[in-house]
Design an enzyme around this catalytic site. Structure first.
Site, PDB file in Angstrom:
ATOM      1  N   ILE A  69      68.171  47.480   1.612  1.00  0.00           N
ATOM      2  CA  ILE A  69      67.612  47.673   2.946  1.00  0.00           C
ATOM      3  C   ILE A  69      66.486  46.644   3.021  1.00  0.00           C
ATOM      4  CG2 ILE A  69      66.197  49.585   2.041  1.00  0.00           C
ATOM      5  CD1 ILE A  69      66.020  50.765   4.815  1.00  0.00           C
ATOM      6  N   SER A  70      66.470  45.856   4.084  1.00  0.00           N
ATOM      7  CA  SER A  70      65.488  44.769   4.177  1.00  0.00           C
ATOM      8  C   SER A  70      64.073  45.325   4.150  1.00  0.00           C
ATOM      9  CB  SER A  70      65.692  43.968   5.456  1.00  0.00           C
ATOM     10  OG  SER A  70      66.986  43.426   5.503  1.00  0.00           O
TER      11      SER A  70
END
Ligand code: SAH
Length: 226
Positions: A69-70
């Site tokens: 997940i960024s």
């Protein structure tokens, strides 16, 4: 609710406000709509349970299938660059956890729509389940190769690619409306954040916005079949 849960909730709420303050001071979070979306989406619902305490640290976190997940800073930066507006239809390539789609869904609102594509079955399930838990309804999660876009719901006002691409796929250029904006990181080890504004059917204005690190784009127009 148990006392422990209340303590966790308070901890997360405070951590989230600290993160929003820091991203705002850095000049990354700039608009009221993106800031509001950050406040309303529970990032803790889009990560693995063992990482909940790190939900609002400004770091990327692991999600299933060796993906990530960024980092919140990257999500904020890309969302501001994309300039999504209420009522728009947005295509995302790379659902991952579903978090970026959730942020976009809050901005486009009930009259808008997010179409997000995921190529890894495990992540497709993960994103769908997270969005369901977070009660987010205006997002269609599609199991498909997003390097070809998603013709069925085209054209789009905005397109965002959240994996590093070798080049801008032609299908994405075609599926963007004239006047629309596309944000896509281009490059192999390090990616240059690239913004395309579609001026006319075959005319794009391109600008570059710093370096980031993403997992590679797969699929037909990704790295695998080069
Ligand atoms: N936007 C995500 C982060 C994505 S990580 C979030 O908010 O959590 C990048 C994702 O892109 C991974 O889940 C990866 O499986 C997916 N992906 C890679 N190539 C793809 C392709 N061609 N089509 C759709 N998804 C792809």
């Amino acid at each position: 609710m148990s006392k422990e849960q209340l303590l966790i909730d308070r901890f997360l709420k405070e951590a989230k406000e600290r993160l929003i303050k820091s991203l705002t001071e850095k000049g990354v979070l700039r608009s009221p709509s993106v800031t509001k979306a950050f406040r309303s989406v529970p990032r803790e619902m889009f990560i693995l349970p063992r990482d909940v305490r790190s939900a609002y640290e400004d770091v990327p976190l692991p999600i299933p299938g060796h993906q990530t997940i960024s980092q919140p800073l990257t999500v904020a930066f890309m969302t501001e660059l994309l300039e999504p507006k209420a009522g728009q239809k947005v295509l995302e390539v790379g659902s991952g956890s579903g978090y970026q789609a959730a942020i976009l869904s809050k901005i486009v609102g009930a009259k808008g729509k997010i179409v997000t594509t995921e190529i890894v079955p495990e992540l497709f399930d993960f994103a769908r389940e997270n969005l369901r838990k977070a009660r987010i309804k205006n997002v269609d999660v599609i199991f498909s190769d997003g390097s070809e876009g998603y013709e069925k719901q085209a054209p789009y006002d905005r397109i965002i690619v959240t994996a590093g691409a070798p080049r801008v796929p032609d299908a994405l250029k075609r599926q963007l409306k004239v006047g629309g904006r596309m944000v896509i990181p281009i490059g192999e080890d390090v990616q240059t954040m690239t913004l395309l504004i579609k001026k006319a059917r075959d005319k794009f204005e391109t600008s570059y916005h710093g370096e980031f690190r993403f997992v590679p784009l797969k699929g037909k127009w990704g790295w695998e079949f080069r």
